[in-house]
Structures are given as structure tokens and as C-alpha cells.
Design a protein around this motif. Structure first.
Motif, PDB file in Angstrom:
ATOM      1  N   ARG B  31      -2.720  -2.287   7.860  1.00 38.30           N
ATOM      2  CA  ARG B  31      -3.343  -2.965   6.719  1.00 38.30           C
ATOM      3  C   ARG B  31      -2.420  -3.066   5.523  1.00 38.30           C
ATOM      4  NH1 ARG B  31      -6.060  -4.107  10.360  1.00 38.30           N
ATOM      5  NH2 ARG B  31      -8.226  -3.552  10.766  1.00 38.30           N
ATOM      6  N   LYS B  33      -0.396  -5.109   2.949  1.00 36.29           N
ATOM      7  CA  LYS B  33      -0.536  -6.480   2.488  1.00 36.29           C
ATOM      8  C   LYS B  33       0.824  -7.104   2.247  1.00 36.29           C
ATOM      9  CE  LYS B  33      -5.028  -6.665   0.260  1.00 36.29           C
ATOM     10  NZ  LYS B  33      -5.547  -5.393   0.786  1.00 36.29           N
ATOM     11  N   HIS B  36       1.528 -14.635   2.335  1.00 36.70           N
ATOM     12  CA  HIS B  36       1.062 -15.415   3.479  1.00 36.70           C
ATOM     13  C   HIS B  36       2.022 -16.511   3.893  1.00 36.70           C
ATOM     14  CE1 HIS B  36       0.037 -17.524  -0.197  1.00 36.70           C
ATOM     15  NE2 HIS B  36       0.207 -18.609   0.511  1.00 36.70           N
TER      16      HIS B  36
END
Lengths: 330, 149, 287
Positions: B31, B33, B36
Motif C-alpha cells: 500500500r 502510494k 499514477h
């Protein structure tokens, strides 16, 4: 026939540029040609060697889109090209280059009217120039032309001191100069016919090519050929093309028409893997036969104007005129 | 640090299956981050990566490219990444000479356990390419492919 | 006397070769390749400062390979190509008989007179004017001093531009390309039976001469020749639109030398650059 002062001719050119015409002239050293933006950049010189690349790019570009496509979920949308060619005036084309335009126009208007070619050709006016250049690669007079041949030109210029001598040869040429007739002084000039002895018997050459498809001659004259395609690409009359689809994204793209050459190894490669012209000798035979027999059989014209570019620029110095001379001597 | 907030670069990452892809996977399962902007293309080994792929990525609209694989000595196929490294030395300088410089083309070694490193590399690449702005050179060349009235 | 005529005649009469690839004069400033397979045409052979072509390009051709022993006239630069072809296992050393001479440079294009101004750029920085690999040496004149090379200053000029300027420079140059593939065909090291650009499923390098595709083609060709190009300059000489290909190849030659101390085609048996790797390869550009 008309006489016009050089500076008046320049005034006409400037006016034509102002009214939106694209003027193509040779560069200062004659190696290539370019679009000019004023008459100061005009380069009219009868002693130039033929430019490295021919003028065929103007009516037959090296690459051109045929249509655009766009895929949607369940359909394909096609968008045609709009034929809106710029009005183009070529100034100073040699007889060998001017003739080439009318020669290839025949194959582009034979069983199919190729509007990609026609739309450009109809909007192009060719002002030919009497040629004073000759080297050992030129052989225009052997293929029915001469240094003062007017074939293929809409307007023809001969240099005469500080003046130009102008021949108006076609409707296009007449319409172009109509608004400028005040600059032109009518004058009758006796046409001097160039008296040259030909050494090539074209009928004999054509017959020999017909009867000698499998002759070893084709191998011996093309042994050094690299199969590069430079000759075909710079030739003013070679017109083979390839059609490919190219995409921008998975959904959008266009179909292109690109220059191709029979000298490439894979030119005749079939999807099955068979290649009828698998060695360079067969490909070189095709080049000579197409230019000096097949095109003549179909259109009563040779597919060669004797400009000599291919021989000058060939990386391994294969000279097409030598090949023809050898056939002629058989 | 001046950044153009409106520009989101498109990054293509060519990664090897055994190390970097697994490392990226680890970043996902942990997880962690990260931005994108990257699209990952998985290949068996960096040795498979032809410099042609990098050019193709730019042709298709990428603003930056990352190539990543196993550390030297850890290659699943023993020597794939050694061959790749030698090629990259040459190709990196060739691209640079042609105007596609190291702001746009990046190389890294990321192992299967380096999820954190993956995230750091990606973020660094994205920021560097963001500063380098969109690849105008290529977008100029791409204009003719789209139908314009 | 070791002149070309005697050497060639002797080779045929003692059956040492069954083909000689050489040059023949077409006029005072131009030669072309000639394939001599018997004593009859031996007197056509010349080897002078107008012998521009790199004849080693023929050695990988199927119809030439069927000969048992091939003599070839080769300048120092051409020999580097032959050596590299041997190192890449494309031809066998025993099948080739290299006939060379001490070279004083060649002209940069056909039809030019041999003088200081017209000497090919590659000759000015040549390290093999007296070749080290050869079989027979022809008598030649004394070594002349050649002008200083300008290629590295031109490469430096490009290096000093910003990346955007460089991109623009090359985009402009490559937009002239007409994809005639003369560069590829004239190159002795472009011997792939099916070039990457011929493969169109998938369409790796688009065949249309658009700016984008031309950029791809020229760059990929430069890469496929990195560490293999011997700098003979044939590609630039044959290009119909005068793209400065030698700048690209010179740059890659400089990189190969700086990074790996490697110069292509100097020694038979030397391992190829891109076919090998070393644990000491530089990786400070890798994160």
C-alpha cells in the motif's frame, strides 16, 4: 513569341507571389530547388547541372496521405483528403525535367484517373528553360529531346542577353501571363533546330530487350548494383509507390502512399515467400525494360528523358546510357 | 521548485518480470502510494529490451521512459542484464546526442524486495520529466497523423 | 615489381584466387567496382585516390560467397570492415586475400579533383593509412601529410547545444530523408537479410518518409551500428539529400572508444563490443 526584360519578368514573379502562388526556383548553386519568397531569390541559369533530386516531388510527393480513419466501437469512419493544391509555378525546369511531367501523366491517367496526381499537376505551371549544360551522363537527344525541347513546358524561356525570349505553349501558360501582356513585346524569332546525330537506334534496343529476357547480359551489367533504390527515387519519371496504413493510436490513423523502387530486394516478395525477381540482375533488367520497352509499348513514350541523374548519383557508377549503348551495339 | 501543476507527464516503464515487476507488485501490496503517471510494460528480462522500444514509446506520446531490471548478478537468466547494461551505455549516449536526454530516459536496478526503492525511483522520474515539460519535439512530429479540417 | 597488374596476373595464373573485386577507371576522376574472374580483364584494375567505394560490401553477397578464394582491393578503412565481418563470423579469413597499399586519402565524392580541399573527411583522421591486416601490398607513393580533421569539432559543436536544439537539428536533417536505403545498402556492416525496417508485423519502424518515421529509422540504424561502424563514410557519400550521417557514427565511435577503449575492426579475433559484456561496465547513470 515574346521578348521581355529580365527586370520585368521579376516584376511578374513578385506579383504572382503576392497573389498567393507558390514559386519554385533552383537554389543559387543549382543543386536543389526551393520555394522562393521574392524575385531576388530567383535563380535562372541555363548552365546548371540537373539537380540531385528531380522535380517530381511537386506532383508526386515522397509520402502522402490517402485518407484518415477512425475506429469507433462498432464502426470505422473514413475521412477523405481534400484536394486543394497550391497553385505552383516551376521556373527554370530543364527540358528533361519538363518532359517527365507529361510522360508520367500518362500512367496516372490510364485505367484510373489518379486525382492525387492530377490535382497537383493541374495546378502546376512549368516554365522550361533552354539548357546549356552537357556532360557525359546527359543523353536527352538520344531519347527524342534536345537542349531546347519545349515538350512538357507550359511556357518556355531562352536567355538572350538582358532579356528573356518567351514562348507561350499552353492554355495554362496563356492564362498565367494574360494580366502581364503589357510587359511582353511580340517578336518573331527563327527557331534553330539542334542538329545532332543520334547513335542509339531505339527500335533496335527495344527489340533486343524483347528477345533477350534470359540473357546473361543483365547479370554482367548489374553485378555491382547494391539494390539501393537511389536511382529510382531521384529519377523524374520513376513512379512506383507503396501503400501502407499507419496509426497514431489504436483508434486513429491514415493510409499513406510512399515512393517505392523496383530495385529493392523485397519489391516483388509475395506473401507466400516466393520472389520472382530474387536477384539483382532480374531487378535491373526490369528497370531497363520498363523504361525502354514496356512503357513505350503501352504509351508510345519512353520512360526516360536522358537527364543522367541516375548515372551521376549511382553509388557504384552504373551508367544507364552505357547500358543502352551496349545493347545498341549488339 | 518550479512545477507546472497542469502538466501530467506520461511515463512508460519497461521492466523485467522477475525483479522490478515483482518489486512494483510489492509496493502495491504494501500500500505504498505513488504517482499514477506510469504505465508498466512487463518483459521477461531487460536483455529483451530493444532500444527500439524506447523510441516507439516516445513516438506513441510518452514524455519519459524508465527501463528497470535486476541488479547485476541477480538476473534470472544469468547475464541478460549485463548485455542490457552495455547496450544502454551506448544507447543512452546516442539518444542524448539526438536530443533525447537523461531528463526523459532513465535506467534503474530494482530488485524484487525493493518496493520502497521502486516508489522512490518512479516519483523521481515523474518529477524530473514534469520539469522537462511535454515532449514538444515529438508532439510536433505527431501532429500530421491526426485529421485536421 | 609489386604493381597491381603483376600481382593480379600472378594470382590468377597460380590459381590463388578465382575472383578479384577491384576498381576500374571510368574517367580521370571516377572509378567503379569491377569483378574480375580471369586474366582477361586484369588490365582494367586500378587502385588510386579516386577509388572511393568500400568493396567489402560485396563480401556478404550470396553470389560472391560461392567463390572459393576472393581477392579484394581494400584501403585501410575497407580492411577494418573486412576484419569486423570476420569477427562477426560473416566471412572466413581463409577465403579472402586482401590486396592493399599505403593510402594518401581519397576524394570525398565522384568527379572531384584530388587536392587538399577535396580529401574525404574520414581520411584526415585515419589511423590505418598503412594497414596492419593484409595479404599483399602494392607499391605506392610516399606518405603525404593530410589536412587536420574537423569531425570532432563538429561533434563537439552539437554536444554543446541544448537537448532541444539538438533534437531540432536532427529532426530537420532527418526530415530530408527519402528512405531510399542507399545508406543501408552501401554499408558493409548492414548485412541482415531482413532489416528491422522491412519487418512490418509489427510495424516497428514505419516505412513512410515522415519526420517521425525518418527519425526512428536513422536513429535505430545508428544504434545497430554502434560499436560496429568502421567510419568508412560510404553512407554519407551515397545519401542523395546530404544528411550528415558521419556525425552520428563519429559520435558513437567516440563513445565506444571512451567507454570501452574499443575501435572497430582493428584486430582479427577481437571480441565484438555489443556481443559481450564486462563486470567493469560503467553504471553510474543507472539508479
Amino acid at each position: 513569341m515574346y521578348r521581355i526584360k529580365k527586370q520585368d519578368f521579376s516584376k511578374i514573379i513578385d506579383e504572382l507571389i503576392k497573389t498567393g502562388n507558390r514559386i519554385i526556383s533552383y537554389s543559387n548553386n543549382g543543386n536543389d530547388f526551393k520555394r522562393i519568397n521574392s524575385s531576388n531569390e530567383l535563380s535562372i541559369n541555363s548552365n546548371f547541372k540537373p539537380s540531385k533530386l528531380s522535380l517530381k516531388e511537386i506532383v508526386f510527393p515522397k509520402t502522402e496521405p490517402l485518407f484518415y480513419y477512425k475506429r469507433t466501437n462498432d464502426n470505422v469512419e473514413l475521412k477523405d483528403i481534400k484536394f486543394d493544391s497550391e497553385k505552383t509555378i516551376i521556373i527554370g525546369a530543364k527540358p528533361c525535367d519538363a518532359k517527365a511531367f507529361s510522360t508520367i501523366s500518362k500512367v496516372f491517367n490510364w485505367d484510373y484517373k489518379d486525382n492525387f496526381f492530377n490535382s497537383k499537376y493541374e495546378n502546376t505551371i512549368i516554365i522550361g528553360l533552354k539548357c546549356d549544360y552537357k556532360d557525359e551522363y546527359c543523353f536527352c537527344n538520344e531519347v527524342g529531346l534536345s537542349q531546347s525541347s519545349k515538350e512538357g513546358s507550359d511556357i518556355f524561356i531562352e536567355l538572350d542577353g538582358d532579356d528573356y525570349f518567351i514562348y507561350i505553349l499552353s492554355e495554362k501558360g496563356k492564362n498565367l501571363l494574360q494580366p502581364f501582356m503589357s510587359y511582353l513585346i511580340e517578336e518573331i524569332k527563327e527557331s534553330k533546330v539542334d542538329d545532332i546525330d543520334n547513335i542509339i537506334d531505339l527500335n533496335k534496343v527495344r527489340t533486343w530487350i524483347t528477345d533477350n529476357f534470359d540473357n546473361n547480359f543483365w547479370y554482367s551489367i548489374s553485378q555491382e548494383c547494391l539494390g539501393c533504390g537511389k536511382c529510382a527515387f531521384i529519377c523524374p519519371t520513376c513512379h512506383c509507390f507503396d501503400i501502407v496504413d499507419e496509426n497514431y493510436t489504436y483508434f486513429e490513423g491514415r493510409r499513406m502512399k510512399n515512393w517505392d523502387a523496383c530495385q529493392f530486394g523485397k519489391f516483388t516478395l509475395h506473401a507466400s515467400g516466393h520472389n520472382p525477381r530474387d536477384i539483382q540482375a532480374k531487378r535491373y533488367r526490369q528497370r531497363i525494360a520498363h523504361k525502354f520497352k514496356y512503357y513505350f509499348d503501352k504509351f508510345d513514350e519512353l520512360l526516360c528523358t536522358g537527364c543522367g541523374r541516375c548515372s551521376r548519383e549511382c553509388p557504384v557508377s552504373i551508367n544507364i546510357f552505357d547500358v543502352i549503348k551496349e545493347i545498341n551495339a549488339k | 521548485m518550479e512545477t507546472n501543476i497542469n502538466f501530467e507527464p506520461k511515463i512508460i516503464a519497461f521492466v523485467c518480470n522477475w525483479c522490478t515487476y515483482t518489486g512494483a507488485d510489492l509496493a502495491g501490496t504494501s500500500r505504498l502510494k505513488y504517482a499514477h503517471n506510469v504505465r508498466i510494460i512487463k518483459l521477461p528480462c531487460t536483455g529483451r529490451i530493444d532500444p527500439l522500444f524506447i523510441i516507439k514509446a516516445f513516438e506513441k506520446g510518452a514524455d519519459g521512459v524508465l527501463v528497470s531490471g535486476c541488479h547485476p548478478g541477480d538476473c534470472h537468466y544469468t547475464s541478460g542484464n549485463f548485455h542490457a547494461r552495455r547496450r544502454w551505455i551506448l544507447f543512452n549516449q546516442l539518444l542524448n546526442f539526438a536530443g533525447i536526454d537523461n531528463r526523459r530516459v532513465h535506467f534503474s536496478w530494482v530488485s524484487a524486495s525493493e518496493g520502497r526503492k521502486w516508489v522512490d525511483v518512479i516519483n523521481e522520474v515523474i518529477e524530473t520529466v514534469r520539469k522537462a515539460r511535454p515532449f514538444v519535439g515529438y508532439s510536433k512530429m505527431n501532429k500530421e497523423y491526426v485529421y485536421n479540417e | 615489381m609489386n604493381n597491381l597488374y603483376n600481382i593480379a596476373k600472378d594470382l590468377f595464373s597460380t590459381n590463388k584466387v578465382d575472383l578479384i573485386i577491384g576498381y576500374k577507371s571510368i574517367d580521370s576522376r571516377r572509378t567503379k567496382p569491377i569483378f574480375v574472374s580471369s586474366n582477361e580483364d586484369v588490365d582494367h584494375l586500378v587502385f588510386n585516390e579516386y577509388s572511393l567505394n568500400n568493396l567489402s560490401v560485396y563480401l556478404t553477397r550470396k553470389d560472391i560467397k560461392k567463390y572459393n578464394k576472393i581477392g579484394i582491393l581494400a584501403k585501410g578503412c575497407d580492411i577494418r570492415a573486412i576484419v569486423q565481418l570476420i569477427n562477426e563470423n560473416q566471412i572466413e579469413r581463409e577465403k579472402i586475400l586482401i590486396i592493399s597499399k599505403k593510402c594518401n586519402g581519397v576524394v570525398k565524392d565522384f568527379g572531384l579533383e584530388y587536392n587538399e580541399e577535396n580529401i574525404a573527411e574520414k581520411c584526415k583522421s585515419c589511423k590505418v593509412r598503412t594497414p596492419k591486416v593484409f595479404d599483399l601490398m602494392i607499391d605506392s607513393e610516399e606518405e603525404k601529410k593530410l589536412p587536420e580533421p574537423t569531425i570532432s569539432s563538429r561533434v563537439n559543436e552539437l554536444d554543446s547545444m541544448t537537448p532541444e536544439e539538438r533534437f531540432e537539428f536532427w529532426r530537420n536533417e532527418f526530415s530530408k530523408c527519402i528512405r531510399c536505403y542507399a545508406c543501408r545498402q552501401a554499408c558493409p556492416l548492414c548485412y541482415c537479410e531482413r532489416c528491422i525496417v522491412d519487418k512490418n508485423i509489427p510495424d516497428w519502424i514505419e516505412s513512410s518518409p515522415t519526420q517521425r518515421a525518418n527519425f526512428s529509422w536513422n536513429l535505430i540504424r545508428a544504434f545497430h551500428l554502434s560499436g560496429r561502424c568502421i567510419g568508412c563514410g560510404e553512407c554519407e557519400r551515397v545519401c542523395p539529400v546530404d544528411i550528415p550521417l558521419s556525425l552520428l557514427n563519429a559520435k558513437m565511435g567516440i563513445v565506444a572508444f571512451k567507454e570501452f577503449n574499443y575501435a572497430t575492426g582493428m584486430e582479427i579475433g577481437e571480441p565484438t563490443l555489443v556481443g559481450n559484456y564486462s563486470n567493469e561496465d560503467n553504471e553510474d547513470f543507472i539508479k
